[in-house]
Scaffold this motif. Structure first.
Motif, short mmCIF file in Angstrom:
data_model
loop_
_atom_site.label_atom_id
_atom_site.label_comp_id
_atom_site.label_asym_id
_atom_site.label_seq_id
_atom_site.Cartn_x
_atom_site.Cartn_y
_atom_site.Cartn_z
N CYS A 206 0.82 -1.23 0.00
CA CYS A 206 0.00 0.00 0.00
C CYS A 206 0.85 1.28 0.00
O CYS A 206 1.72 1.45 0.83
N TYR A 207 0.54 2.19 -0.95
CA TYR A 207 1.24 3.47 -1.03
C TYR A 207 0.97 4.36 0.18
O TYR A 207 1.73 5.27 0.47
N LEU A 208 -0.18 4.15 0.84
CA LEU A 208 -0.54 5.00 1.97
C LEU A 208 0.01 4.47 3.29
O LEU A 208 -0.22 5.06 4.34
N GLY A 220 -3.89 -3.53 3.43
CA GLY A 220 -3.72 -2.27 2.70
C GLY A 220 -5.02 -1.49 2.67
O GLY A 220 -6.07 -1.98 3.07
N CYS A 221 -4.93 -0.25 2.16
CA CYS A 221 -6.11 0.63 2.14
C CYS A 221 -7.17 0.12 1.17
O CYS A 221 -8.36 0.36 1.36
N GLY A 222 -6.73 -0.56 0.13
CA GLY A 222 -7.68 -1.11 -0.84
C GLY A 222 -7.96 -0.18 -2.01
O GLY A 222 -8.53 -0.61 -3.01
N CYS A 224 -5.66 2.76 -3.08
CA CYS A 224 -4.55 3.44 -3.77
C CYS A 224 -4.14 2.59 -4.99
O CYS A 224 -4.51 1.42 -5.09
ZN ZN Z 1 -3.30 1.24 -0.46
#
Ligand code: ZN
Length: 242
Positions: A206-208, A220-222, A224
């Motif tokens: 995840c990039y965030l 992950g945020c799902g 990004c």
């Molecule tokens: Zn993400």
């Protein structure tokens, strides 16, 4: 005039660029399947979210526990401080800003020169460790257009590093022509369900920097671009093996 290169490096010894993500974990398994001795290197480049770096020792411990044959080949892990890269780049991975497309069509998650520097530092370390092979997860298939992931860039670096170090420095990128579904399939082929599960649970994409709940495709945020790519890849992999 060209002369024979030195034999400072051993082609049976590999150094894997290991970030703690899905791609580099699959590359590490690929290398452990092939080379007698494998070491890992990670980079602290001032990325906004250090969670990826936190995943590295967890994944390494998981590999050692689940795969005794690989554990015997897996040597030292190195973490290099490249914070200067974070200081000189103004990107969504190194500064608190939203992910967006920039003029020229590249997303602002592109960190200019990142892979060029990573491979050069990795080669310097490999030279010291006597390793003649660098392995990285660079990929042209899903690569958001990052020019430093291109196969030609890697070939050019392999030549530059080998000439500049005066020893054969091979650069291998086993994921270059695979999409994310095929990367999951490669993990399955290399280490079966145990490796797929380790990657699903313990790697970070995840990039965030969000871990959050464990989804069927991982944490992950799902939303990004990195999570979306990972989720779509997992779904295609699941559909293909159903
Ligand atoms: Zn993400």
């Amino acid at each position: 005039m060209l002369r024979a290169m030195s034999d400072a490096t051993n082609p049976e010894r590999a150094l894997v660029l290991f970030s703690g993500g899905q791609d580099s974990t699959t590359c590490l398994a690929w290398a452990l399947q092939r080379y007698a001795e494998v070491e890992t290197v990670g980079f602290d480049y001032g990325q906004r979210h250090a969670v990826e770096l936190d995943c590295r020792p967890v994944v390494l411990a998981g590999l050692r526990a689940a795969f005794p044959g690989w554990s015997a080949r897996l040597g030292a892990d190195h973490l290099l401080d490249l914070r200067t890269l974070g200081q000189i780049s103004d990107t969504a991975l190194t500064q608190p800003r939203a992910i967006a497309l920039q003029a020229g069509g590249l997303p602002n998650t592109f960190v200019p020169g990142r892979n060029l520097l990573f491979l050069t530092y990795a080669a310097a370390l490999a030279y010291r460790r006597g390793a003649g092979v660098l392995v990285g997860g660079m990929c042209e298939t899903d690569y958001s257009g990052y020019p430093d992931c291109r196969d030609l860039t890697m070939q050019a670096l392999q030549l530059a590093l080998s000439l500049g170090l005066d020893t054969r420095m091979q650069v291998h990128t086993p994921l270059m022509w695979l999409d994310k579904a095929a990367t999951w399939a490669l993990a399955q082929q290399l280490g079966g369900a145990a490796l797929v599960e380790l990657i699903r649970r313990e790697t970070h994409t995840c990039y965030l920097g969000m871990r959050g709940d464990l989804h069927d495709w991982g944490h992950g945020c799902g939303d990004c671009p990195a999570c979306a790519l990972r989720r779509r890849g997992w779904q295609a992999f699941e559909a293909a093996r159903a």
